[in-house]
Design an enzyme around this catalytic site. Sequence first.
Site, PDB file in Angstrom:
ATOM      1  N   GLY A  65     -18.862 -21.295   5.230  1.00  0.00           N
ATOM      2  CA  GLY A  65     -20.075 -20.494   5.257  1.00  0.00           C
ATOM      3  C   GLY A  65     -20.052 -19.413   6.310  1.00  0.00           C
ATOM      4  O   GLY A  65     -19.075 -18.681   6.455  1.00  0.00           O
ATOM      5  N   ALA A  66     -21.115 -19.320   7.086  1.00  0.00           N
ATOM      6  CA  ALA A  66     -21.223 -18.259   8.092  1.00  0.00           C
ATOM      7  C   ALA A  66     -22.129 -18.707   9.227  1.00  0.00           C
ATOM      8  O   ALA A  66     -23.005 -19.558   9.058  1.00  0.00           O
ATOM      9  CB  ALA A  66     -21.764 -16.978   7.463  1.00  0.00           C
TER      10      ALA A  66
ATOM     11  N   GLY B 125     -11.895  -9.328  -1.868  1.00  0.00           N
ATOM     12  CA  GLY B 125     -13.212  -8.695  -1.891  1.00  0.00           C
ATOM     13  C   GLY B 125     -14.356  -9.582  -1.444  1.00  0.00           C
ATOM     14  O   GLY B 125     -15.510  -9.128  -1.420  1.00  0.00           O
TER      15      GLY B 125
ATOM     16  N   TYR C  56       0.831  -1.191   0.000  1.00  0.00           N
ATOM     17  CA  TYR C  56       0.000   0.000   0.000  1.00  0.00           C
ATOM     18  C   TYR C  56       0.869   1.246   0.000  1.00  0.00           C
ATOM     19  O   TYR C  56       1.920   1.298   0.646  1.00  0.00           O
ATOM     20  CB  TYR C  56      -0.892   0.037   1.249  1.00  0.00           C
ATOM     21  CG  TYR C  56      -1.904  -1.076   1.324  1.00  0.00           C
ATOM     22  CD1 TYR C  56      -3.086  -1.004   0.605  1.00  0.00           C
ATOM     23  CD2 TYR C  56      -1.688  -2.184   2.142  1.00  0.00           C
ATOM     24  CE1 TYR C  56      -4.032  -2.018   0.692  1.00  0.00           C
ATOM     25  CE2 TYR C  56      -2.629  -3.202   2.227  1.00  0.00           C
ATOM     26  CZ  TYR C  56      -3.797  -3.116   1.498  1.00  0.00           C
ATOM     27  OH  TYR C  56      -4.726  -4.117   1.584  1.00  0.00           O
ATOM     28  N   TYR C  57       0.405   2.273  -0.698  1.00  0.00           N
ATOM     29  CA  TYR C  57       1.052   3.581  -0.699  1.00  0.00           C
ATOM     30  C   TYR C  57      -0.036   4.591  -0.331  1.00  0.00           C
ATOM     31  O   TYR C  57      -0.783   5.071  -1.178  1.00  0.00           O
ATOM     32  CB  TYR C  57       1.656   3.867  -2.077  1.00  0.00           C
ATOM     33  CG  TYR C  57       2.657   2.815  -2.494  1.00  0.00           C
ATOM     34  CD1 TYR C  57       4.004   2.954  -2.177  1.00  0.00           C
ATOM     35  CD2 TYR C  57       2.253   1.661  -3.161  1.00  0.00           C
ATOM     36  CE1 TYR C  57       4.932   1.980  -2.535  1.00  0.00           C
ATOM     37  CE2 TYR C  57       3.173   0.680  -3.515  1.00  0.00           C
ATOM     38  CZ  TYR C  57       4.500   0.848  -3.204  1.00  0.00           C
ATOM     39  OH  TYR C  57       5.404  -0.132  -3.554  1.00  0.00           O
TER      40      TYR C  57
ATOM     41  N   GLY D 187     -15.498 -18.414   5.726  1.00  0.00           N
ATOM     42  CA  GLY D 187     -14.870 -18.806   4.469  1.00  0.00           C
ATOM     43  C   GLY D 187     -15.598 -19.956   3.805  1.00  0.00           C
ATOM     44  O   GLY D 187     -16.813 -19.925   3.596  1.00  0.00           O
TER      45      GLY D 187
ATOM     46  N   ASP E 101     -16.250  -8.171   1.641  1.00  0.00           N
ATOM     47  CA  ASP E 101     -17.056  -7.005   1.277  1.00  0.00           C
ATOM     48  C   ASP E 101     -18.308  -7.432   0.519  1.00  0.00           C
ATOM     49  O   ASP E 101     -19.388  -6.890   0.726  1.00  0.00           O
ATOM     50  CB  ASP E 101     -16.240  -6.040   0.416  1.00  0.00           C
ATOM     51  CG  ASP E 101     -14.978  -5.558   1.103  1.00  0.00           C
ATOM     52  OD1 ASP E 101     -14.965  -5.482   2.342  1.00  0.00           O
ATOM     53  OD2 ASP E 101     -13.994  -5.263   0.390  1.00  0.00           O
TER      54      ASP E 101
END
Length: 315
Positions: free
Chosen positions: A231-232, A255, A104-105, A228, A258
């Site tokens: 599942g959840a 992603g 990252y920058y 992952g 998200d």
Amino acid sequence: MNAPYLVTVGEVLAVLAAPDAGPLALGSGLRLGLAGAESNVAVGVSRLGGSATWIGRVSDDPLGDLILRELRAEGVTTVAARDPAPTSLLLRERRTATHSRTRYYRTHTAGSRLAPDDIPEHLVAGAAVLHITGITPALGEGPARAVARAVDIAVDAGVPVSLDINYRSLLWTETEARHTLLPLLRRSDLVFAGTHEGRLVVPDAEGPGQLAKGICDLGPAAAVIKLGAEGAYALLDGRSYRQPALPVTALDSVGAGDAFAAGYLAELLAGEPPQRRLRTAALLGAFAVSTTGDWEGLPRRSELGLLDHHDDIVR
């Protein structure tokens, strides 16, 4: 805005991603893209027919123009102060077929200069949901205060707050994250977390059930633990739910979290029950991992049934 809308606050980065495996070398190709945890969620909600507003600070350089143009093309309402500082940059190298390296920058960039005055009170107070993540507060004092300001407005107006812990070790330590995120979590109504992220705030919990309960004991009415490929698990207003993952061929996990949050929140805006929210969240997570890019492969609502087909060609 007449329709119920989600509002979110954060940073968008320009992404330079190597399409091929191997070290970066002179003449290597790089694909230009855009990414940001909060804007990814806004795009995902918009593609499912929901209304989403993204608030941020954007450079007045050509990349800043690109960010606004692309988000608006996706139907996301953008509220962005323009800033002379450059756009944040993410460099993604595919060192091998199975291992990527990210750099990252972000120092002295437009996104890192987000401030409380950038948060329009009427937009947050009028929202159906405020969605925040643990990434923006990690960018510096200004962004942290901006997120806190948005939460203050939401809580005072009775707007539910959604928090994705979204811990990034390249941005801050676990101790720093815990110190900043716990006060936000205590004021949130809904929390998304992976198992490691959950243990940042509930260190002694074992298993998703204990994690979700521990999070809810801190104040939120709902906690969703992302597992992952498994599942959840969700604890929503005291009731437990399990959602299996959808079997897909994984190409890129970037992603996915998200996308999961976007699916859940889009259905929350639409007034759908918990099982539908979790099912759509899992569907969007599956689309994310079976396509490349941070948000580019996310589906329209008319495409949600595509993963039910097992042929290469849908006729």
